[in-house]
Design a protein around this motif. Structure first.
Motif, PDB file in Angstrom:
ATOM      1  N   ILE A 238      15.593   3.984   1.645  1.00 50.11           N
ATOM      2  CA  ILE A 238      14.668   5.083   1.336  1.00 50.11           C
ATOM      3  C   ILE A 238      14.519   5.222  -0.180  1.00 50.11           C
ATOM      4  CG2 ILE A 238      14.367   7.601   1.396  1.00 50.11           C
ATOM      5  CD1 ILE A 238      15.753   7.504   4.196  1.00 50.11           C
ATOM      6  N   GLN A 239      15.628   5.209  -0.890  1.00 48.80           N
ATOM      7  CA  GLN A 239      15.595   5.349  -2.349  1.00 48.80           C
ATOM      8  C   GLN A 239      14.835   4.190  -3.000  1.00 48.80           C
ATOM      9  OE1 GLN A 239      16.402   8.665  -2.242  1.00 48.80           O
ATOM     10  NE2 GLN A 239      16.936   8.160  -4.333  1.00 48.80           N
TER      11      GLN A 239
ATOM     12  N   ARG B  43       6.758   4.167   6.049  1.00 47.41           N
ATOM     13  CA  ARG B  43       8.085   3.541   6.236  1.00 47.41           C
ATOM     14  C   ARG B  43       9.189   4.504   5.796  1.00 47.41           C
ATOM     15  NH1 ARG B  43      11.457   1.079   9.180  1.00 47.41           N
ATOM     16  NH2 ARG B  43      12.938  -0.214   8.073  1.00 47.41           N
ATOM     17  N   ILE B  44       8.974   5.212   4.704  1.00 51.42           N
ATOM     18  CA  ILE B  44       9.959   6.196   4.244  1.00 51.42           C
ATOM     19  C   ILE B  44      10.143   7.272   5.311  1.00 51.42           C
ATOM     20  CG2 ILE B  44      10.363   8.055   2.569  1.00 51.42           C
ATOM     21  CD1 ILE B  44       9.013   6.166   0.461  1.00 51.42           C
ATOM     22  N   ALA B  45       9.061   7.751   5.882  1.00 53.39           N
ATOM     23  CA  ALA B  45       9.150   8.779   6.931  1.00 53.39           C
ATOM     24  C   ALA B  45       9.926   8.254   8.139  1.00 53.39           C
ATOM     25  CB  ALA B  45       7.753   9.226   7.342  1.00 53.39           C
ATOM     26  N   GLU B  46       9.675   7.003   8.521  1.00 54.67           N
ATOM     27  CA  GLU B  46      10.415   6.399   9.637  1.00 54.67           C
ATOM     28  C   GLU B  46      11.906   6.332   9.333  1.00 54.67           C
ATOM     29  OE1 GLU B  46       8.638   2.561  10.069  1.00 54.67           O
ATOM     30  OE2 GLU B  46       6.813   3.342  10.987  1.00 54.67           O
ATOM     31  N   LEU B  47      12.231   5.904   8.125  1.00 57.15           N
ATOM     32  CA  LEU B  47      13.634   5.791   7.731  1.00 57.15           C
ATOM     33  C   LEU B  47      14.309   7.159   7.641  1.00 57.15           C
ATOM     34  CD1 LEU B  47      13.305   2.985   5.049  1.00 57.15           C
ATOM     35  CD2 LEU B  47      14.481   2.804   7.255  1.00 57.15           C
ATOM     36  N   GLU B  48      13.574   8.157   7.164  1.00 59.25           N
ATOM     37  CA  GLU B  48      14.142   9.509   7.101  1.00 59.25           C
ATOM     38  C   GLU B  48      14.446  10.028   8.505  1.00 59.25           C
ATOM     39  OE1 GLU B  48      11.097  11.412   4.787  1.00 59.25           O
ATOM     40  OE2 GLU B  48      12.254  11.188   2.930  1.00 59.25           O
ATOM     41  N   THR B  49      13.573   9.724   9.459  1.00 60.89           N
ATOM     42  CA  THR B  49      13.814  10.109  10.842  1.00 60.89           C
ATOM     43  C   THR B  49      15.051   9.398  11.383  1.00 60.89           C
ATOM     44  OG1 THR B  49      11.465  10.504  11.227  1.00 60.89           O
ATOM     45  CG2 THR B  49      12.832  10.133  13.176  1.00 60.89           C
ATOM     46  N   GLU B  50      15.137   8.101  11.115  1.00 58.95           N
ATOM     47  CA  GLU B  50      16.302   7.329  11.559  1.00 58.95           C
ATOM     48  C   GLU B  50      17.586   7.879  10.936  1.00 58.95           C
ATOM     49  OE1 GLU B  50      18.134   2.800  11.352  1.00 58.95           O
ATOM     50  OE2 GLU B  50      16.012   3.097  10.941  1.00 58.95           O
TER      51      GLU B  50
ATOM     52  N   LEU C 237       7.111   3.914  -5.308  1.00 60.98           N
ATOM     53  CA  LEU C 237       5.984   4.834  -5.377  1.00 60.98           C
ATOM     54  C   LEU C 237       5.775   5.419  -6.775  1.00 60.98           C
ATOM     55  CD1 LEU C 237       6.404   6.857  -2.053  1.00 60.98           C
ATOM     56  CD2 LEU C 237       4.670   5.136  -2.566  1.00 60.98           C
ATOM     57  N   ILE C 238       6.802   5.316  -7.614  1.00 60.96           N
ATOM     58  CA  ILE C 238       6.720   5.865  -8.958  1.00 60.96           C
ATOM     59  C   ILE C 238       5.998   4.857  -9.852  1.00 60.96           C
ATOM     60  CG2 ILE C 238       8.037   6.647 -10.973  1.00 60.96           C
ATOM     61  CD1 ILE C 238      10.304   7.358  -8.966  1.00 60.96           C
ATOM     62  N   PRO C 239       4.920   5.274 -10.492  1.00 61.38           N
ATOM     63  CA  PRO C 239       4.188   4.322 -11.357  1.00 61.38           C
ATOM     64  C   PRO C 239       5.001   3.946 -12.596  1.00 61.38           C
ATOM     65  CG  PRO C 239       3.224   6.529 -11.493  1.00 61.38           C
ATOM     66  CD  PRO C 239       4.316   6.576 -10.447  1.00 61.38           C
TER      67      PRO C 239
ATOM     68  N   ASP D  35       0.835  -1.182   0.000  1.00 66.14           N
ATOM     69  CA  ASP D  35       0.000   0.000   0.000  1.00 66.14           C
ATOM     70  C   ASP D  35       0.882   1.249   0.000  1.00 66.14           C
ATOM     71  OD1 ASP D  35      -1.562   1.956   2.221  1.00 66.14           O
ATOM     72  OD2 ASP D  35      -2.779   1.156   0.575  1.00 66.14           O
ATOM     73  N   GLN D  36       0.499   2.252  -0.788  1.00 67.79           N
ATOM     74  CA  GLN D  36       1.313   3.472  -0.885  1.00 67.79           C
ATOM     75  C   GLN D  36       1.426   4.201   0.447  1.00 67.79           C
ATOM     76  OE1 GLN D  36       0.280   6.040  -4.105  1.00 67.79           O
ATOM     77  NE2 GLN D  36       1.060   4.638  -5.650  1.00 67.79           N
ATOM     78  N   ASP D  37       0.363   4.192   1.239  1.00 67.31           N
ATOM     79  CA  ASP D  37       0.429   4.838   2.553  1.00 67.31           C
ATOM     80  C   ASP D  37       1.433   4.134   3.459  1.00 67.31           C
ATOM     81  OD1 ASP D  37      -1.427   6.807   1.897  1.00 67.31           O
ATOM     82  OD2 ASP D  37      -3.131   5.632   2.650  1.00 67.31           O
ATOM     83  N   THR D  38       1.474   2.816   3.364  1.00 66.09           N
ATOM     84  CA  THR D  38       2.437   2.048   4.149  1.00 66.09           C
ATOM     85  C   THR D  38       3.858   2.396   3.732  1.00 66.09           C
ATOM     86  OG1 THR D  38       0.845   0.236   4.355  1.00 66.09           O
ATOM     87  CG2 THR D  38       3.156  -0.279   4.802  1.00 66.09           C
ATOM     88  N   LEU D  39       4.082   2.489   2.422  1.00 66.39           N
ATOM     89  CA  LEU D  39       5.406   2.865   1.917  1.00 66.39           C
ATOM     90  C   LEU D  39       5.796   4.260   2.396  1.00 66.39           C
ATOM     91  CD1 LEU D  39       5.345   1.563  -1.770  1.00 66.39           C
ATOM     92  CD2 LEU D  39       6.694   0.671   0.127  1.00 66.39           C
ATOM     93  N   ARG D  40       4.866   5.189   2.330  1.00 65.78           N
ATOM     94  CA  ARG D  40       5.159   6.565   2.760  1.00 65.78           C
ATOM     95  C   ARG D  40       5.493   6.621   4.249  1.00 65.78           C
ATOM     96  NH1 ARG D  40       0.873   7.795  -1.050  1.00 65.78           N
ATOM     97  NH2 ARG D  40       1.786   8.880  -2.827  1.00 65.78           N
TER      98      ARG D  40
END
Length: 66
Positions: free
Chosen positions: A53-54, A10-17, A60-62, A3-8
């Motif tokens: 993150i990358q 996780r990305i936010a968590e990783l950016e914080t880390e 997320l890119i279609p 799910d895109q929300d799940t990916l977003r």
């Protein structure tokens, strides 16, 4: 597919880390002498986090090909 929300999230968590690791590396490096091996391990973890993150952002890119 994830799910895109799940990916977003996780990305936010990783950016914080990633940012937290940057702060820890800076603080450790300020103290002389500092544990070079610990800093090296933290930098490797930071790089791994950035790579993840990358990878997640690329999901997320279609895949629209005209």
């Amino acid at each position: 597919m994830e799910d895109q929300d799940t990916l977003r999230r996780r990305i936010a968590e990783l950016e914080t880390e990633h940012g937290d690791l940057d702060g820890v590396i800076d603080r450790i490096s300020e103290n002389v002498p500092f544990d070079q091996l610990q800093v090296q391990r933290l930098k490797k973890r930071k790089l791994t986090t950035k790579d993840e993150i990358q990878t997640l952002r690329s999901r997320l890119i279609p895949d629209n090909i005209a």
